[in-house]
Design an enzyme around this catalytic site. Structure first.
Site, mmCIF file in Angstrom:
data_model
loop_
_atom_site.group_PDB
_atom_site.id
_atom_site.type_symbol
_atom_site.label_atom_id
_atom_site.label_comp_id
_atom_site.label_asym_id
_atom_site.label_seq_id
_atom_site.Cartn_x
_atom_site.Cartn_y
_atom_site.Cartn_z
ATOM 1 N N TRP A 101 0.833 -1.209 0.000
ATOM 2 C CA TRP A 101 0.000 0.000 0.000
ATOM 3 C C TRP A 101 0.859 1.246 0.000
ATOM 4 C CZ3 TRP A 101 -4.219 -1.216 -2.016
ATOM 5 C CH2 TRP A 101 -4.889 -2.393 -1.694
ATOM 6 N N ASP A 173 -1.880 6.522 6.419
ATOM 7 C CA ASP A 173 -2.889 5.572 5.960
ATOM 8 C C ASP A 173 -3.194 4.646 7.134
ATOM 9 O OD1 ASP A 173 -4.368 3.512 4.860
ATOM 10 O OD2 ASP A 173 -3.015 3.148 3.175
ATOM 11 N N LYS A 197 -12.361 -2.301 6.518
ATOM 12 C CA LYS A 197 -11.618 -3.177 7.411
ATOM 13 C C LYS A 197 -12.143 -3.079 8.838
ATOM 14 C CE LYS A 197 -8.518 -3.414 3.917
ATOM 15 N NZ LYS A 197 -7.799 -2.518 3.030
HETATM 16 C C1 PLP Z 1 -7.146 -2.047 1.963
HETATM 17 C C2 PLP Z 1 -6.118 -1.001 2.073
HETATM 18 C C3 PLP Z 1 -5.994 0.023 1.107
HETATM 19 C C4 PLP Z 1 -6.860 0.085 -0.126
HETATM 20 O O1 PLP Z 1 -8.152 0.426 0.195
HETATM 21 P P1 PLP Z 1 -9.266 0.655 -0.928
HETATM 22 O O2 PLP Z 1 -10.378 1.208 -0.106
HETATM 23 O O3 PLP Z 1 -9.558 -0.661 -1.548
HETATM 24 O O4 PLP Z 1 -8.734 1.636 -1.913
HETATM 25 C C5 PLP Z 1 -5.046 0.994 1.314
HETATM 26 N N1 PLP Z 1 -4.236 0.970 2.397
HETATM 27 C C6 PLP Z 1 -4.316 -0.004 3.322
HETATM 28 C C7 PLP Z 1 -3.385 0.031 4.494
HETATM 29 C C8 PLP Z 1 -5.253 -1.014 3.186
HETATM 30 O O5 PLP Z 1 -5.338 -1.981 4.113
#
Ligand code: PLP
Length: 364
Positions: A101, A173, A197
């Protein structure tokens, strides 16, 4: 069919209480004669839903008044572009590369700015967090960027290890551990997280942004990708993902009723240590992550060979422990144990792993 224990990395399981509440309210929300899914986002009823969700999130994360909370679309991945499109001034940005990511965020940012990767753990398949110190960051950078929980590799940077980037705004993030452990929001300029998540269903992305960072977009930044546009319109510049926001609101209420992030963090530590303790003792299963950097949310592990991995996943699935297959890029197994995973789910998984181990030990 009975509900299974769903160890999916995302979209992932939701608290049963939240699903039941949503079910109860689905056809006729609060006696207003319609479903939230059918409701105008400009209605008084919906305004109350989104405002309550925001204030509950502010309580849970202790978000100060000089930060704005936005409910956006496009997933965390859209933030990979939105961050540089809104923070770039002198065209220097520092990134920490701790997994796929982070890499995607770096690649996206490189379209708009000069990216300096200040630290990386790519040399060891991202199984650790590189040492992060203030002195590593460029004081002239427009912003610094990191991923606090690495969903695929199973590492995290806890609150105490977040580097102090001084006057340079730090962007985080937090997609896979928001509300799973406590962070001091004032350490960050921007925190973002896709909801699927730890917060709810896919479709809404939470952005928490310090107000002085709202109004710096590049001239060509698309209207929909300007933080200030969404801030000025209370996340209602266009139709927001109304139902997804409603569900996150139910998750926030559930989290508050449980006692907030402090309580959730303690439960998550208890859950994770049940699994890590087993992995550390096991003669068959192995955790793949450097002990000091282990995530509370995503726990990858392996068996001695791929055949056994496959056998384990098949048998686990039959027993109702589903989505344990590791990410397609690293294989093995991964148990994602977000806030909604009850402690019994982890205990029962470990019991099953113990059984599998004693059944297989005689062959290895
Ligand atoms: C799942 C995830 C993403 C991507 O998320 P989307 O909503 O599918 O764009 C980005 N960063 C992390 C840390 C993730 O776990």
């Amino acid at each position: 069919m009975e509900r299974c224990y769903n160890f999916s990395a995302g979209p992932s399981m939701l608290p049963l209480a939240v699903l039941l509440k949503a079910q109860e309210e689905f056809i006729n929300y609060n006696g207003c004669g319609m479903s939230v899914a059918e409701m105008s986002h400009r209605s008084k009823t919906y305004e109350h839903i989104i405002h309550t969700a925001e204030s509950d999130l502010r309580d849970l994360m202790n978000i100060p008044d000089n930060y704005t909370v936005l409910f956006l679309q496009g997933g965390a991945s859209t933030q990979f572009a939105m961050v540089p499109l809104n923070l770039t001034k002198h065209k220097h940005a520092d990134y920490v590369n701790t997994g796929q990511w982070s890499k995607k965020a770096i690649q996206e940012a490189q379209k708009y700015t000069n990216v300096n990767v200040v630290a990386s753990s790519e040399d060891a398949m991202f199984n650790y967090i590189p040492k992060l110190e203030s002195s590593m960051f460029n004081p002239e950078a427009d912003y610094a960027y990191l991923t606090v929980n690495n969903t695929i590799y199973g590492t995290h940077i806890p609150n105490d290890a977040i580097p102090d980037t001084k006057d340079v705004p730090l962007v985080a993030d937090m997609s896979s551990n928001i509300l799973g452990e406590k962070y001091d929001i004032t350490k960050f300029g921007i925190v973002f997280a896709g909801a699927q998540k730890n917060l709810g269903s896919a479709g809404v992305t939470i952005v928490i942004i310090r107000n002085d960072l709202l109004d710096n977009n590049l001239d060509f930044t698309p209207t929909m990708l300007q933080y200030s546009v969404h801030q000025k319109n209370d996340s209602m510049y266009n139709t927001p993902p109304t139902y997804a926001i409603y569900l996150t609101g139910l998750v926030f209420k559930w989290a508050k009723e449980l006692g907030g992030v402090d309580v959730l963090e303690q439960i998550n530590k208890d859950k994770a240590s049940i699994l890590y303790d087993f992995l550390d003792k096991s003669s068959l299963f192995t955790g793949t992550v450097n002990k000091n950097d282990r995530s509370l949310m995503n726990i990858p592990f392996i068996l001695p060979n791929d055949e056994l991995n496959k056998k384990f996943i098949e048998q686990a699935t039959q027993q109702g422990f589903v989505n344990l297959k590791g990410h397609r890029t690293i294989g093995g197994m991964r148990a994602s144990i977000y806030n909604a995973m009850p402690i019994e789910g982890v205990k029962k998984l470990v019991e099953f792993m113990q059984k599998f181990e004693s059944q297989e030990a005689k062959y290895v």
